[in-house]
Motif scaffolding. Structure first.
Motif, PDB file in Angstrom:
ATOM      1  N   ILE A  23     -64.666  22.775  91.831  1.00  0.00           N
ATOM      2  CA  ILE A  23     -65.865  22.080  91.908  1.00  0.00           C
ATOM      3  C   ILE A  23     -65.463  20.530  92.644  1.00  0.00           C
ATOM      4  O   ILE A  23     -66.429  20.258  93.627  1.00  0.00           O
ATOM      5  N   VAL A  24     -64.368  19.864  92.424  1.00  0.00           N
ATOM      6  CA  VAL A  24     -64.165  18.684  93.078  1.00  0.00           C
ATOM      7  C   VAL A  24     -62.599  18.815  93.589  1.00  0.00           C
ATOM      8  O   VAL A  24     -61.657  18.911  92.491  1.00  0.00           O
ATOM      9  N   PRO A  25     -62.138  19.041  94.690  1.00  0.00           N
ATOM     10  CA  PRO A  25     -60.723  18.944  95.069  1.00  0.00           C
ATOM     11  C   PRO A  25     -60.019  17.923  94.989  1.00  0.00           C
ATOM     12  O   PRO A  25     -60.486  16.748  94.798  1.00  0.00           O
ATOM     13  N   LEU A  26     -58.584  17.905  95.284  1.00  0.00           N
ATOM     14  CA  LEU A  26     -57.772  16.821  95.422  1.00  0.00           C
ATOM     15  C   LEU A  26     -58.016  16.067  96.629  1.00  0.00           C
ATOM     16  O   LEU A  26     -58.318  16.692  97.449  1.00  0.00           O
ATOM     17  N   LYS A  27     -57.858  14.960  96.483  1.00  0.00           N
ATOM     18  CA  LYS A  27     -58.280  14.046  97.723  1.00  0.00           C
ATOM     19  C   LYS A  27     -56.865  13.272  98.197  1.00  0.00           C
ATOM     20  O   LYS A  27     -56.081  12.910  97.007  1.00  0.00           O
ATOM     21  N   ARG A  28     -56.706  12.999  99.448  1.00  0.00           N
ATOM     22  CA  ARG A  28     -55.477  12.131  99.937  1.00  0.00           C
ATOM     23  C   ARG A  28     -55.451  10.946  99.278  1.00  0.00           C
ATOM     24  O   ARG A  28     -56.735  10.201  99.207  1.00  0.00           O
ATOM     25  N   ARG A  29     -54.360  10.609  99.003  1.00  0.00           N
ATOM     26  CA  ARG A  29     -54.143   9.211  98.288  1.00  0.00           C
ATOM     27  C   ARG A  29     -52.885   8.461  98.880  1.00  0.00           C
ATOM     28  O   ARG A  29     -52.367   8.957  99.243  1.00  0.00           O
ATOM     29  N   THR A  30     -53.393   6.977  98.874  1.00  0.00           N
ATOM     30  CA  THR A  30     -52.279   6.096  99.291  1.00  0.00           C
ATOM     31  C   THR A  30     -52.105   4.976  98.095  1.00  0.00           C
ATOM     32  O   THR A  30     -53.006   4.503  97.557  1.00  0.00           O
ATOM     33  N   ALA A  31     -50.937   4.978  97.511  1.00  0.00           N
ATOM     34  CA  ALA A  31     -50.622   4.062  96.545  1.00  0.00           C
ATOM     35  C   ALA A  31     -49.516   3.100  96.712  1.00  0.00           C
ATOM     36  O   ALA A  31     -48.625   3.271  97.547  1.00  0.00           O
ATOM     37  N   PRO A  32     -49.823   1.784  96.262  1.00  0.00           N
ATOM     38  CA  PRO A  32     -48.858   0.672  96.496  1.00  0.00           C
ATOM     39  C   PRO A  32     -47.418   0.842  95.519  1.00  0.00           C
ATOM     40  O   PRO A  32     -47.548   1.523  94.365  1.00  0.00           O
ATOM     41  N   GLN A  33     -46.155   0.756  96.148  1.00  0.00           N
ATOM     42  CA  GLN A  33     -45.160   1.224  95.220  1.00  0.00           C
ATOM     43  C   GLN A  33     -44.870   0.284  94.055  1.00  0.00           C
ATOM     44  O   GLN A  33     -45.319  -0.948  93.986  1.00  0.00           O
ATOM     45  N   GLY A  34     -44.603   0.652  93.085  1.00  0.00           N
ATOM     46  CA  GLY A  34     -44.380  -0.056  91.872  1.00  0.00           C
ATOM     47  C   GLY A  34     -45.753   0.071  90.774  1.00  0.00           C
ATOM     48  O   GLY A  34     -45.591  -0.387  89.831  1.00  0.00           O
ATOM     49  N   TYR A  35     -46.757   0.497  91.387  1.00  0.00           N
ATOM     50  CA  TYR A  35     -47.986   0.425  90.811  1.00  0.00           C
ATOM     51  C   TYR A  35     -48.153   1.983  90.135  1.00  0.00           C
ATOM     52  O   TYR A  35     -47.677   2.887  90.560  1.00  0.00           O
ATOM     53  N   GLU A  36     -49.136   2.010  89.221  1.00  0.00           N
ATOM     54  CA  GLU A  36     -49.400   3.451  88.856  1.00  0.00           C
ATOM     55  C   GLU A  36     -50.605   4.146  89.829  1.00  0.00           C
ATOM     56  O   GLU A  36     -51.213   3.647  90.714  1.00  0.00           O
ATOM     57  N   CYS A  37     -50.262   5.617  89.790  1.00  0.00           N
ATOM     58  CA  CYS A  37     -51.179   6.330  90.824  1.00  0.00           C
ATOM     59  C   CYS A  37     -51.972   7.630  90.035  1.00  0.00           C
ATOM     60  O   CYS A  37     -51.222   8.158  88.978  1.00  0.00           O
ATOM     61  N   TYR A  38     -53.154   7.743  90.100  1.00  0.00           N
ATOM     62  CA  TYR A  38     -53.864   8.586  89.115  1.00  0.00           C
ATOM     63  C   TYR A  38     -54.543   9.663  90.397  1.00  0.00           C
ATOM     64  O   TYR A  38     -55.138   9.173  91.280  1.00  0.00           O
ATOM     65  N   MET A  39     -54.446  10.861  90.055  1.00  0.00           N
ATOM     66  CA  MET A  39     -55.059  11.844  90.954  1.00  0.00           C
ATOM     67  C   MET A  39     -55.706  12.987  89.894  1.00  0.00           C
ATOM     68  O   MET A  39     -55.303  13.313  88.947  1.00  0.00           O
ATOM     69  N   SER A  40     -56.870  13.664  90.428  1.00  0.00           N
ATOM     70  CA  SER A  40     -57.568  14.311  89.531  1.00  0.00           C
ATOM     71  C   SER A  40     -58.358  15.336  90.454  1.00  0.00           C
ATOM     72  O   SER A  40     -58.617  14.982  91.598  1.00  0.00           O
ATOM     73  N   CYS A  41     -59.045  16.358  89.738  1.00  0.00           N
ATOM     74  CA  CYS A  41     -59.657  17.382  90.435  1.00  0.00           C
ATOM     75  C   CYS A  41     -60.443  18.283  89.345  1.00  0.00           C
ATOM     76  O   CYS A  41     -60.357  17.832  88.093  1.00  0.00           O
ATOM     77  N   ALA A  42     -61.748  18.611  89.695  1.00  0.00           N
ATOM     78  CA  ALA A  42     -62.482  19.589  88.702  1.00  0.00           C
ATOM     79  C   ALA A  42     -62.455  20.799  89.099  1.00  0.00           C
ATOM     80  O   ALA A  42     -62.621  21.342  90.115  1.00  0.00           O
ATOM     81  N   ILE A  43     -62.489  21.773  87.987  1.00  0.00           N
ATOM     82  CA  ILE A  43     -62.415  23.148  88.291  1.00  0.00           C
ATOM     83  C   ILE A  43     -63.452  23.836  87.242  1.00  0.00           C
ATOM     84  O   ILE A  43     -63.754  23.210  86.244  1.00  0.00           O
ATOM     85  N   LYS A  44     -63.727  25.222  87.576  1.00  0.00           N
ATOM     86  CA  LYS A  44     -64.244  26.112  86.926  1.00  0.00           C
ATOM     87  C   LYS A  44     -63.618  27.587  86.982  1.00  0.00           C
ATOM     88  O   LYS A  44     -62.706  27.821  87.837  1.00  0.00           O
ATOM     89  N   GLY A  45     -64.208  28.465  86.029  1.00  0.00           N
ATOM     90  CA  GLY A  45     -63.843  29.685  85.850  1.00  0.00           C
ATOM     91  C   GLY A  45     -63.830  30.332  84.735  1.00  0.00           C
ATOM     92  O   GLY A  45     -63.973  29.603  83.404  1.00  0.00           O
ATOM     93  N   ASP A  46     -64.000  31.643  84.287  1.00  0.00           N
ATOM     94  CA  ASP A  46     -64.180  32.157  83.069  1.00  0.00           C
ATOM     95  C   ASP A  46     -63.509  33.636  82.935  1.00  0.00           C
ATOM     96  O   ASP A  46     -64.055  34.287  83.999  1.00  0.00           O
ATOM     97  N   PRO A  47     -62.403  33.735  82.349  1.00  0.00           N
ATOM     98  CA  PRO A  47     -61.795  32.963  81.297  1.00  0.00           C
ATOM     99  C   PRO A  47     -61.413  31.528  81.862  1.00  0.00           C
ATOM    100  O   PRO A  47     -60.926  31.471  83.180  1.00  0.00           O
ATOM    101  N   ALA A  48     -61.101  30.666  81.108  1.00  0.00           N
ATOM    102  CA  ALA A  48     -60.724  29.374  81.572  1.00  0.00           C
ATOM    103  C   ALA A  48     -59.452  29.352  82.392  1.00  0.00           C
ATOM    104  O   ALA A  48     -58.507  30.073  82.075  1.00  0.00           O
TER     105      ALA A  48
END
Length: 517
Positions: free
Chosen positions: A425-450
């Motif tokens: 539903i929402v794919p991964l997106k290109r990220r840039t993160a500063p060294q030493g900090y936390e980095c969070y990446m996410s996506c949304a999926i669907k399907g049956d069965p899960a």
């Protein structure tokens, strides 16, 4: 040759952060990034009974990592049948184990930490309890109760006194004095014809110490101080008092600590049979220190209590599992720790066949895996770090019983097919993160069965890597890196799969602050 001899003779004394540690630097100037050895925790003195084991544990620092060796003042420790050394990688402790202790091994022991830039040394002591009681109480050894009314007991004793030889002391005098209050000493001595009170008190104190030493031999099953789910810090041991009137004293850093039998007091002692449990209510950082328990004048327990400054960045969450499957609890700390305490109710859990306890490389993410879940495994689980704690529940489903109930009660209906292949539903997106900090990446999926979700970094699976915090909640899949660095740079990919197909989404992570040469 003169220059070499000068370097060998160079010895610069340095001050350690730990009292009682001597550091010698053997080079004139340390290269950048290098350091002399030091102790971050030195071994503490122990008192054990003959035939038991003793452990000395030390933690060291230095760059390069120092080599740790052990020695003693009055002998060698090269006999592998008596002495064993090892390094506990999980706790980062250097350990000297002394097996089947005998009185000859009571001594001052030394621990040396050495690298090419210097040496650090500290000392500790081993005390061995070995005593044969010379004056055994006929009342105690015969299973009789100790006399409560000493005057009436004295009258009975006087009637039964056999003729005494001149200058001889009746053993019953010592039996009465050891158990009597001090206010009755003079009366008892006069009735036995003893007038040298100074000699009597000196001999009596010696006998009380001998009995206290003999008492210490009864000590067994010492437990370390740990914070329980009820919020109290506790340590316990089994002990059978030789004399029920013996004074049991608690000390912290050498200062006596008053305690009560009321569990609502700051320090309390609970006794059930031969088991003694000391509790510290609502432990605070100032409660950290070295604790010991003495019976009369004999030390029978010594342990330390640490309170690290740590909090839960991410607490453990409720888990659900089907019988015979595994369940996982995971938490993230604010400060690196080599280990935390995992427990169920009031019992601590240990790494083994039933429980798998792991720690990430950065010591921040701690994981408990409950293997092959059974119905008996359901309930509350606790993660305890220092004086902070986190609680979560485990639910275990009995699939066999549920299937039977479902088959009996379920009416026959015409099925409709709603199966669908996996998609984003929402794919991964290109990220840039500063060294030493936390980095969070996410996506949304669907399907049956899960769909089943697998994370990859440069085509290497991350699902079992505890350095990454991975979650999947209601189709929102996320990956958290607490502190990104050069090693985290690269392509991240999510692959989702069910019986109808497979889909994937990828992105590039660029870590700022990486300098190319």
């Amino acid at each position: 040759c003169r220059k070499k001899a000068k370097m060998l003779s160079l010895a610069i004394k340095k001050r350690s952060r730990v009292p009682g540690v001597m550091i010698t630097q053997t080079v004139e100037q340390l290269p950048p990034g290098k350091s002399t050895p030091d102790f971050t925790r030195k071994p503490i003195a122990v008192t054990v009974q003959e035939g038991k084991k003793a452990f000395f544990k030390a933690m060291v620092s230095g760059e390069p990592a120092p080599t740790v060796t052990w020695g003693r003042n009055k002998g060698e420790i090269d006999d592998p049948e008596k002495y064993k050394t090892r390094y506990d990688e999980r706790a980062r402790e250097h350990i000297l184990e002394i097996i089947n202790i005998n009185p000859d091994q009571a001594d001052t022991y030394k621990c040396f930490a050495t690298n090419e830039y210097g040496k650090a040394v500290c000392t500790t002591t081993l005390n061995v309890i070995n005593f044969i009681l010379k004056f055994k109480s006929k009342f105690l050894s015969g299973g009789q109760q100790e006399p409560q009314d000493f005057r009436s007991m004295l009258k009975k004793t006087k009637k039964q006194l056999p003729p005494q030889k001149e200058g001889e002391i009746d053993p019953k005098l010592w039996e009465l004095l050891i158990s009597a209050p001090k206010k009755n000493y003079e009366k008892i001595c006069l009735d036995f014809g003893v007038t040298d009170f100074r000699w009597m008190l000196k001999r009596l104190n010696q006998m009380k110490k001998e009995r206290a030493d003999e008492q210490a031999k009864q000590l067994d099953n010492v437990k370390q101080i740990e914070v329980k789910p009820n919020g109290k810090a506790e340590f316990g041991f089994d002990m059978q008092l030789w004399d029920p009137n013996s004074a049991v004293n608690l000390y912290k850093d050498g200062v006596m600590v008053p305690y009560a039998d009321d569990e609502n007091s700051k320090h309390s002692l609970r006794k059930k049979g031969t088991n003694y449990i000391f509790s510290i209510k609502d432990p605070q950082p100032e409660d950290a220190g070295f604790y010991q328990v003495d019976v009369e004048e004999a030390n029978v327990l010594a342990t330390d209590f640490r309170v690290p400054a740590v909090e839960f960045v991410d607490k453990i969450k409720d888990a659900k599992a089907v019988e015979s499957e595994d369940a996982v609890f995971q938490c993230v700390l604010s400060t690196p720790l080599n280990r935390i305490t995992w427990s169920r109710e009031d019992s601590s859990l240990e790494h083994g066949d039933k429980y798998e306890i792991t720690v990430s490389e950065d010591k921040l993410t701690h994981t408990l895996r409950v293997k092959d879940c059974e119905i008996a495994d359901k309930g509350a689980y606790y993660a305890i770090a220092g004086i902070a704690s986190s609680r979560a529940s485990l639910m275990v489903e009995d699939t066999k019983d549920d299937a039977k109930k479902f088959q009996v009660n379920r009416p026959e209906i015409k099925h409709r097919i709603f199966d669908s292949p996996p998609s984003f539903i929402v794919p991964l997106k290109r990220r840039t993160a500063p060294q030493g900090y936390e980095c969070y990446m996410s996506c949304a999926i669907k399907g049956d069965p899960a769909p089943r979700v697998t994370w990859y970094w440069n085509n290497i699976s991350l699902n079992t890597n505890t350095n990454y915090h991975i979650t999947n909640v209601c189709g929102v899949c996320s990956l958290l890196i607490l502190r990104v660095g050069p090693k985290n740079n690269g392509e991240y990919k999510v692959v989702i799969q069910n019986k109808l197909g497979t889909a994937e989404s990828s992105m590039m992570l660029n870590v700022r602050g990486i300098h190319k040469v």
